[in-house]
Design a protein around this motif. Structure first.
Motif, PDB file in Angstrom:
ATOM      1  N   ALA A  41       0.838  -1.207   0.000  1.00  0.00           N
ATOM      2  CA  ALA A  41       0.000   0.000   0.000  1.00  0.00           C
ATOM      3  C   ALA A  41       0.871   1.255   0.000  1.00  0.00           C
ATOM      4  O   ALA A  41       0.521   2.260  -0.614  1.00  0.00           O
ATOM      5  N   LEU A  42       2.012   1.187   0.702  1.00  0.00           N
ATOM      6  CA  LEU A  42       2.866   2.367   0.837  1.00  0.00           C
ATOM      7  C   LEU A  42       4.025   2.356  -0.161  1.00  0.00           C
ATOM      8  O   LEU A  42       4.901   3.227  -0.119  1.00  0.00           O
ATOM      9  N   GLY A  43       4.047   1.336  -1.034  1.00  0.00           N
ATOM     10  CA  GLY A  43       5.077   1.304  -2.078  1.00  0.00           C
ATOM     11  C   GLY A  43       6.476   1.093  -1.548  1.00  0.00           C
ATOM     12  O   GLY A  43       7.432   1.671  -2.076  1.00  0.00           O
ATOM     13  N   LYS A  44       6.617   0.275  -0.508  1.00  0.00           N
ATOM     14  CA  LYS A  44       7.947   0.011   0.053  1.00  0.00           C
ATOM     15  C   LYS A  44       8.506  -1.299  -0.498  1.00  0.00           C
ATOM     16  O   LYS A  44       7.766  -2.131  -1.017  1.00  0.00           O
ATOM     17  N   ALA A  45       9.822  -1.475  -0.317  1.00  0.00           N
ATOM     18  CA  ALA A  45      10.484  -2.633  -0.931  1.00  0.00           C
ATOM     19  C   ALA A  45      10.606  -3.832   0.005  1.00  0.00           C
ATOM     20  O   ALA A  45      10.929  -4.923  -0.433  1.00  0.00           O
ATOM     21  N   SER A  46      10.362  -3.619   1.307  1.00  0.00           N
ATOM     22  CA  SER A  46      10.509  -4.731   2.246  1.00  0.00           C
ATOM     23  C   SER A  46       9.565  -4.524   3.422  1.00  0.00           C
ATOM     24  O   SER A  46       9.113  -3.402   3.677  1.00  0.00           O
ATOM     25  N   VAL A  47       9.278  -5.620   4.144  1.00  0.00           N
ATOM     26  CA  VAL A  47       8.412  -5.478   5.319  1.00  0.00           C
ATOM     27  C   VAL A  47       9.104  -4.650   6.403  1.00  0.00           C
ATOM     28  O   VAL A  47       8.447  -3.939   7.164  1.00  0.00           O
ATOM     29  N   ALA A  48      10.438  -4.740   6.448  1.00  0.00           N
ATOM     30  CA  ALA A  48      11.171  -3.989   7.486  1.00  0.00           C
ATOM     31  C   ALA A  48      10.867  -2.492   7.405  1.00  0.00           C
ATOM     32  O   ALA A  48      10.806  -1.811   8.426  1.00  0.00           O
ATOM     33  N   GLU A  49      10.634  -2.013   6.174  1.00  0.00           N
ATOM     34  CA  GLU A  49      10.414  -0.576   5.993  1.00  0.00           C
ATOM     35  C   GLU A  49       9.063  -0.096   6.504  1.00  0.00           C
ATOM     36  O   GLU A  49       8.792   1.103   6.484  1.00  0.00           O
ATOM     37  N   VAL A  50       8.186  -1.024   6.914  1.00  0.00           N
ATOM     38  CA  VAL A  50       6.906  -0.592   7.494  1.00  0.00           C
ATOM     39  C   VAL A  50       6.784  -1.047   8.947  1.00  0.00           C
ATOM     40  O   VAL A  50       5.700  -1.029   9.522  1.00  0.00           O
ATOM     41  N   MET A  51       7.916  -1.471   9.546  1.00  0.00           N
ATOM     42  CA  MET A  51       7.907  -1.913  10.943  1.00  0.00           C
ATOM     43  C   MET A  51       8.751  -0.954  11.773  1.00  0.00           C
ATOM     44  O   MET A  51       9.783  -0.476  11.307  1.00  0.00           O
ATOM     45  N   ALA A  52       8.300  -0.715  13.018  1.00  0.00           N
ATOM     46  CA  ALA A  52       9.060   0.181  13.885  1.00  0.00           C
ATOM     47  C   ALA A  52      10.483  -0.355  14.048  1.00  0.00           C
ATOM     48  O   ALA A  52      11.466   0.360  13.842  1.00  0.00           O
ATOM     49  N   PHE A  53      10.593  -1.618  14.431  1.00  0.00           N
ATOM     50  CA  PHE A  53      11.913  -2.227  14.592  1.00  0.00           C
ATOM     51  C   PHE A  53      11.869  -3.650  14.058  1.00  0.00           C
ATOM     52  O   PHE A  53      11.329  -4.543  14.709  1.00  0.00           O
ATOM     53  N   ALA A  54      12.419  -3.859  12.865  1.00  0.00           N
ATOM     54  CA  ALA A  54      12.466  -5.201  12.285  1.00  0.00           C
ATOM     55  C   ALA A  54      13.496  -6.039  13.051  1.00  0.00           C
ATOM     56  O   ALA A  54      14.317  -5.503  13.793  1.00  0.00           O
ATOM     57  N   THR A  55      13.422  -7.358  12.860  1.00  0.00           N
ATOM     58  CA  THR A  55      14.242  -8.281  13.655  1.00  0.00           C
ATOM     59  C   THR A  55      15.722  -7.874  13.790  1.00  0.00           C
ATOM     60  O   THR A  55      16.256  -7.934  14.902  1.00  0.00           O
ATOM     61  N   PRO A  56      16.393  -7.454  12.715  1.00  0.00           N
ATOM     62  CA  PRO A  56      17.809  -7.084  12.907  1.00  0.00           C
ATOM     63  C   PRO A  56      18.005  -5.935  13.898  1.00  0.00           C
ATOM     64  O   PRO A  56      19.110  -5.744  14.402  1.00  0.00           O
ATOM     65  N   ARG A  57      16.931  -5.180  14.185  1.00  0.00           N
ATOM     66  CA  ARG A  57      17.076  -4.051  15.120  1.00  0.00           C
ATOM     67  C   ARG A  57      16.260  -4.245  16.396  1.00  0.00           C
ATOM     68  O   ARG A  57      16.050  -3.287  17.142  1.00  0.00           O
ATOM     69  N   CYS A  58      15.767  -5.457  16.621  1.00  0.00           N
ATOM     70  CA  CYS A  58      14.898  -5.629  17.790  1.00  0.00           C
ATOM     71  C   CYS A  58      15.736  -5.739  19.071  1.00  0.00           C
ATOM     72  O   CYS A  58      16.939  -5.834  19.006  1.00  0.00           O
TER      73      CYS A  58
END
Lengths: 188, 331
Positions: free
Chosen positions: B314-331
């Protein structure tokens, strides 16, 4: 060397594949909602420079490759081998074959530091610095006053590379060149 | 201060921009409005359960916790399915949930170890009607028309795109094709492993390119928690299951829900047997789900939708990480 599982495949990791050392470029995790998971991996073969695309079942592993990237200064060539010396003060020298040197041959200049890739202590690749300063050894005479207009001409540099330069450049001038695309940047 | 400077890094920053997080909040409100208007009740069920998913294709996380029963192993849910079905058996009627779900090892451009599953159940509703509702939800969240909706039979996709039949092509031939397309050895692979690879690598990227693609009639072996039936057209056993694809991404997976407790218990046991055979850890079966099915769960359909992926598109992003506050690599 240690083994690395697909979930440890990160950009830059060096692994062995089909007997050749490779650098991981991309690792995409692919999985149907329920079902077998795969990793679609792009690797650069460090010997041939070719990019391979391979699929692995998630959890499979590859042996790590004993690959080091070291800074070394170019010394000289004896016509058969090109000789480099580590810049860490050890004075340790490595002889590089033409095959490993590849396109970098046309960017060689004494006392400049290059990145030499070693596999099992053998040089397999040499990368020039992004920018290098080289003297023009041959080009058509420069046009007086023509400093702003477009237009270009070929110039042969001291290392053997031929680059397009602006018309006002003269033989004997030292130029800054981008080795990644072979383009003239400025007068040095 | 010296200590602080030594440990400071940049990866404390959110994976998504704050503007994206504001848009995400608006889309979550859109989802809730969609279901409120349709009289579907929002519920919240536990992230931890005494039972977990036995599905061989899913790896569960678990933890130890102290409860009134003492020290127990609890399973982080791979989807809220079991608890929501118990609510259905209790007479909840149509329900939905935006549930944090966990799948071990699943991290990548389109996966995150924990993610938001939008799951809903429609007692009494046939699978075709749920497909329509799923498409309507996707359109509402996208805020634009994704193009025509096309329906593909699983068998048809393989025949047209790869020239093989998932039901009748000999396994040896499927293995050779999968090995050639994937560039790996598939000598030991099962029929479903070959089909999964071909679907993931060859077919998925072509789906949802100029519209919404709905895939139906999966092989019976991939029924998971869906009812099986004989295909009226060709007599093959198929699963009452659908998936929706957009821009090469699998968005939703829906079932004509299995309500038979004995059949469900048998599938759990088969899964754990397959786990043992593959050297995978067994997962505790959710006996309360089996009891709920035995007590009677109304027939109907349900669907699970990867909400982060839908928001990403919906937001035209390339990955799920780009729509998450903190994706797994940054959790």
């Amino acid at each position: 060397m240690a083994n690395y599982s697909t979930n440890e495949f990160k950009g830059g990791l060096k692994v062995m594949l089909d007997g050749d050392p490779c650098a991981i470029l991309e690792n995409e995790y692919v999985k149907p909602g329920k079902g077998q998971a795969f990793n679609r991996v792009k690797l650069r073969n460090l010997i041939s420079g070719r990019v391979w695309e391979r699929t692995f079942k998630s959890g499979e592993s590859l042996e790590g490759a004993d690959v080091l990237e070291l800074e070394m200064e170019y010394l000289y060539t004896d016509g058969e081998m090109w000789h480099f010396m580590k810049t860490d003060g050890s004075f340790e020298q490595y002889a590089v074959e033409k095959k490993a040197l590849g396109d970098t041959e046309k960017w060689l200049k004494e006392q400049v530091a290059y990145t030499v890739t070693l596999w099992n202590d053998n040089a397999i690749n040499v990368t020039p610095p992004n920018f290098i300063e080289l003297e023009v050894v041959e080009t058509d005479p420069g046009l007086k006053g023509d400093t702003a207009q477009g237009g270009s001409k070929p110039a042969t540099l001291s290392s053997g590379a031929v680059v397009r330069v602006p018309l006002f450049i003269n033989q004997g001038e030292v130029l800054k060149v981008d080795t990644r695309n072979g383009e003239y940047v400025s007068r040095a | 201060m010296v200590f602080l400077e030594a440990v400071m890094t940049n990866d404390w920053h959110p994976s998504a921009s704050l503007e994206t997080l504001r848009q995400r909040a608006r889309l979550l409100a859109e989802v809730r409005g969609f279901f409120a208007a349709r009289g579907v009740l929002e519920v919240e069920t536990p992230v931890l359960g005494h039972g977990g998913s036995t599905d061989v294709g899913l790896a569960s996380l678990s933890c130890e916790a102290t409860t009134p029963e003492g020290r127990e192993r609890l399973w982080l849910q791979t989807s809220p399915e079991f608890a929501m079905k118990r609510l259905l058996a209790a007479g909840a009627g149509p329900i939905y949930q935006i549930a944090r779900s966990f799948r071990d090892g699943e991290v990548g451009r389109r996966h995150n170890l924990e993610f938001s599953m939008l799951e809903w159940y429609r007692p009494g509703l046939a699978l075709d009607a749920l497909i329509e509702e799923t498409v309507a939800l996707i359109q509402a969240v996208l805020g634009r028309d994704p193009g025509p909706v096309r329906r593909w039979r699983y068998r048809q996709l393989f025949r047209e795109q790869l020239g093989v039949d998932p039901f009748t092509t000999p396994l040896g031939e499927l293995r050779r094709l999968a090995a050639a397309r994937g560039g790996l050895s598939m000598d030991e692979a099962s029929r479903d492993d070959c089909l999964d690879l071909l679907l993931s690598l060859e077919i998925e990227p072509t789906l949802g390119r100029d519209g919404l693609d709905v895939v139906v009639d999966y092989p019976a072996s991939q029924a998971a928690l869906a009812r099986r039936h004989r295909d009226p057209e060709d007599g093959e056993w198929v699963a009452g299951r659908f998936e929706v694809y957009l821009q090469g991404l699998e968005l939703a997976n829906g079932y004509d829900e299995l309500t038979d407790a004995a059949e469900q218990a048998a599938r759990f046991a088969e899964d754990n047997a397959a786990r043992r055979a593959r050297g995978l850890p067994e997962v505790t079966v959710d006996r309360r789900l089996l009891d709920a099915l035995a007590a009677g769960m109304p027939a109907g359909s349900g669907v699970a939708l990867g909400l982060d992926r839908l928001i990403q598109l919906a937001l035209g992003k390339a990955s799920v990480a780009e729509v998450m506050a903190f994706a797994t690599p940054r959790c």
